[in-house]
Design a protein around this motif. Structure first.
Motif, PDB file in Angstrom:
ATOM      1  N   ARG A 123       1.916  -4.009 -11.017  1.00  0.00           N
ATOM      2  CA  ARG A 123       2.458  -3.199  -9.935  1.00  0.00           C
ATOM      3  C   ARG A 123       1.483  -2.071  -9.651  1.00  0.00           C
ATOM      4  O   ARG A 123       0.566  -1.819 -10.441  1.00  0.00           O
ATOM      5  N   PRO A 124       1.612  -1.399  -8.534  1.00  0.00           N
ATOM      6  CA  PRO A 124       0.767  -0.223  -8.311  1.00  0.00           C
ATOM      7  C   PRO A 124       0.883   0.737  -9.491  1.00  0.00           C
ATOM      8  O   PRO A 124       1.994   1.089  -9.924  1.00  0.00           O
ATOM      9  N   SER A 130       6.481   3.405  -6.567  1.00  0.00           N
ATOM     10  CA  SER A 130       6.530   2.127  -5.878  1.00  0.00           C
ATOM     11  C   SER A 130       7.412   1.161  -6.651  1.00  0.00           C
ATOM     12  O   SER A 130       7.289   1.027  -7.873  1.00  0.00           O
ATOM     13  N   HIS A 147      -4.218   0.094  -7.282  1.00  0.00           N
ATOM     14  CA  HIS A 147      -3.744   0.922  -6.177  1.00  0.00           C
ATOM     15  C   HIS A 147      -2.987   0.103  -5.155  1.00  0.00           C
ATOM     16  O   HIS A 147      -1.998   0.543  -4.592  1.00  0.00           O
ATOM     17  N   THR A 148      -3.456  -1.113  -4.912  1.00  0.00           N
ATOM     18  CA  THR A 148      -2.854  -1.948  -3.883  1.00  0.00           C
ATOM     19  C   THR A 148      -2.863  -3.407  -4.289  1.00  0.00           C
ATOM     20  O   THR A 148      -3.775  -3.863  -4.994  1.00  0.00           O
ATOM     21  N   ARG A 205       0.843  -1.194   0.000  1.00  0.00           N
ATOM     22  CA  ARG A 205       0.000   0.000   0.000  1.00  0.00           C
ATOM     23  C   ARG A 205       0.878   1.244   0.000  1.00  0.00           C
ATOM     24  O   ARG A 205       1.293   1.739   1.055  1.00  0.00           O
TER      25      ARG A 205
END
Length: 249
Positions: A154-155, A145, A242-243, A127
């Motif tokens: 990936r994010p 990230s 996002h996560t 996160r």
């Protein structure tokens, strides 16, 4: 709330009724599943390294492996990068766990099977942390990230990119409610765990502000129901990851 086939449901953080902000997300164990590891740059798995951000669902999340402990991560990554933390779980409840790279773009929360000794990870929530203006807080590589899976998820990956890596359409919940934007099934695609266990769950988010056209499409994919990623409105919106939530057996 729909029933799930697994023996437990894990909710991590919350979408706050699916605000269209990328800084609040809720995750649950669903019927989705894992993937086969290949690095973005090489087919070889990186060896032990603090710079290893490769995710192999069910096996490792960077330096976090099935036999990891909080103490071993402190020894490996340094106390400044590993902190005991209170982690939001679900519906107003919290659990004591461990956070790596707290308040950075590489932030990751760990919940443990052995809650007394902080040993043997049960799940890891990737996160990234944002500031009050929804900008990624810098990590060791700056405001990006570094976590990634072998399939390049990936994010920040888009729904279309995830669909391509899965090899077929998948399903996710509609937006604008507590579980909005969560993947619900990979529909037998390449991201599905052939052993029937969940290894990876993905949550999608939308930008805080949208064009009139985006808003119209958004209104077509809201609420407590599942939508195909191939839905025309979902394709037009093309929400982003996002996560990522990873689970250990």
């Amino acid at each position: 709330m729909k029933q799930h086939s697994l023996s437990f449901v894990l909710l991590i953080t919350t979408f706050a009724c699916q605000q269209k902000r990328p800084d609040s997300t809720l995750f649950l164990v669903d019927s989705v599943a894992g993937i086969t590891p290949v690095s973005l740059q090489t087919t070889e798995t990186p060896g032990p390294s603090p710079d290893n951000f490769l995710i192999i669902p069910g096996r490792q999340v960077g330096p976090i492996e099935a036999n990891a402990t909080e103490a071993s991560l402190v020894a490996f990554l340094g106390a400044e990068n590993v902190v005991r933390d209170t982690i939001y779980v679900a519906e107003g409840t919290y659990e004591i766990g461990t956070t790596l790279y707290k308040n950075t773009a590489d932030q990751a929360h760990i919940l443990w099977k052995d809650k007394d000794r902080f040993a043997r990870p049960e799940s890891v929530l990737i996160r990234p942390a944002y500031d009050q203006d929804n900008r990624l807080l810098p990590g060791t590589a700056g405001p990006v990230s570094q976590w990634f899976t072998d399939t390049k998820i990936r994010p920040g990956s888009s729904l279309r990119e995830v669909e391509k890596q899965n090899g077929r359409a998948f399903t996710l919940y509609g937006f604008d409610w507590d579980y909005g934007g969560l993947s619900t099934s990979w529909k037998g695609g390449s991201l599905a765990n052939k052993k029937g266990r969940t290894a990876i769950s993905v949550g999608f988010s939308l930008p805080e502000t949208m064009t009139d056209s985006q808003q119209k499409n958004y209104e077509l994919v809201v609420g407590d129901q599942e939508f195909s990623s191939a839905n025309p409105a979902m394709q037009q919106l093309n929400p982003t990851v996002h996560t990522l939530t990873l689970f250990f057996e």
